[in-house]
Design an enzyme around this catalytic site. Structure first.
Site, short mmCIF file in Angstrom:
data_model
loop_
_atom_site.label_atom_id
_atom_site.label_comp_id
_atom_site.label_asym_id
_atom_site.label_seq_id
_atom_site.Cartn_x
_atom_site.Cartn_y
_atom_site.Cartn_z
N GLU A 163 -14.08 33.07 32.05
CA GLU A 163 -14.22 33.51 30.66
C GLU A 163 -12.98 33.18 29.84
O GLU A 163 -13.09 32.70 28.70
CB GLU A 163 -14.51 35.01 30.61
N HIS A 196 -21.87 38.50 25.93
CA HIS A 196 -22.14 39.59 26.86
C HIS A 196 -23.47 40.29 26.58
O HIS A 196 -23.88 41.16 27.36
CB HIS A 196 -20.99 40.61 26.82
#
Length: 307
Positions: A163, A196
């Site tokens: 990420e 997310h």
């Protein structure tokens, strides 16, 4: 005053245009930099769902397949930086330097932001110190079992690594060629937070009520976006990938602060822990400008003068 330097516009150099103190060079058009970041974020999320599996996200087969997916994304994403970055930037810095892989200031970048974040978590750390959880970390077997656990590896290593590499190391060098650091640091966190939201699908598949899923997902979007701002701030100020990576891994380890555990304590302990929470927040706010100064990390990258 702004000068168009490269990207989709006609290429210019400092020799062709006199630059005063108020001049800012824009190397890429907003369409190119923001568009590329959007595409990268879509590729990252889509890679998690290319596998046709009936298992949940914590099943070993799902975790292994997603490990492979995000590592492929990590191979693809740097090509956006390589192909879109202005030639003017590459005259002074390599691709790896603007992505945060530098020797200068590396030691400081690995430890100073982590210590700063530990100040922010002073409350939760004091709770762990009080209840003795910290003793577990001194046991060698804890770490031996941890590195054998795929969920632990995902949360503490692969997720922070992939990420931060994708959303910070590959996106911010593009955005910083278009926007001032303060603006660039707000764009990637939004993409990070939106990325997310894919957990909505998984929660619904697990049979959780829609209302609960929406509330939990909105809360997750908020705190991942806030964390994304902090992580982007660390990358931009330090000019190092390792800074947000280490902090991300630490925050995943700590988890969201358990305020209910504090409320369940006896009055004296409860107020003591609340005091540590408040002291940690105040200390973090007070130390943030100093401990993220570019001078700590020998940050002389092309955006450093704008901070």
């Amino acid at each position: 005053m702004r000068i168009w330097s490269a990207g989709v516009a006609t290429e210019m150099t400092m020799d062709h245009y006199p630059v005063d103190a108020g001049t800012r060079i824009i190397y890429l058009s907003p369409f190119v930099s923001v568009g590329a970041c959007f595409v990268i974020s879509v590729i990252y999320v889509a890679s998690l769902y290319v596998w046709n599996s009936k298992h949940d996200r914590d099943h070993p087969s799902t975790i292994k397949r997603r490990f492979f997916s995000v590592f492929v994304v990590m191979l693809v994403a740097p090509f956006f930086v390589l192909t879109l970055t202005s030639k003017d930037v590459f005259q002074h810095y390599s691709m790896w330097q603007i992505m945060g892989f530098r020797r200068e200031g590396l030691f400081s970048a690995a430890f100073v932001p982590l210590l700063l974040t530990m100040v922010l978590f002073l409350g939760p750390l004091s709770v762990q110190l009080s209840n003795g959880i910290w003793r577990i970390y001194s046991e060698p077997m804890y770490w031996i079992n941890a590195v054998r656990n795929l969920v632990w590896l995902r949360n503490h290593l692969v997720a922070p690594l992939s990420e931060e590499f994708t959303f910070r190391a590959c996106m911010l060098p593009l955005l910083l060629q278009t926007f001032r650091p303060t603006i660039a640091m707000l764009i990637t966190p939004l993409l990070f937070g939106l990325a997310h939201l894919h957990h909505i699908k998984e929660r619904l598949q697990n049979g959780r009520p829609l209302r609960e899923v929406l509330i939990v997902s909105f809360f997750q979007f908020c705190y991942t976006t806030i964390f994304g701002i902090y992580s982007a701030h660390l990358f931009v100020r330090s000019g190092h990938f390792v800074a947000p990576f280490v902090v991300h891994a630490f925050c995943n380890h700590m988890g969201f602060p358990d305020f209910q555990e504090v409320q369940a304590q006896q009055d004296r302990k409860k107020y003591l822990f609340i005091g540590f929470y408040v002291l940690g927040l105040i200390g973090w706010v007070a130390l943030l400008p100093t401990l993220t100064s570019p001078s700590w990390f020998s940050n002389d990258l092309f955006w450093a003068t704008e901070m």
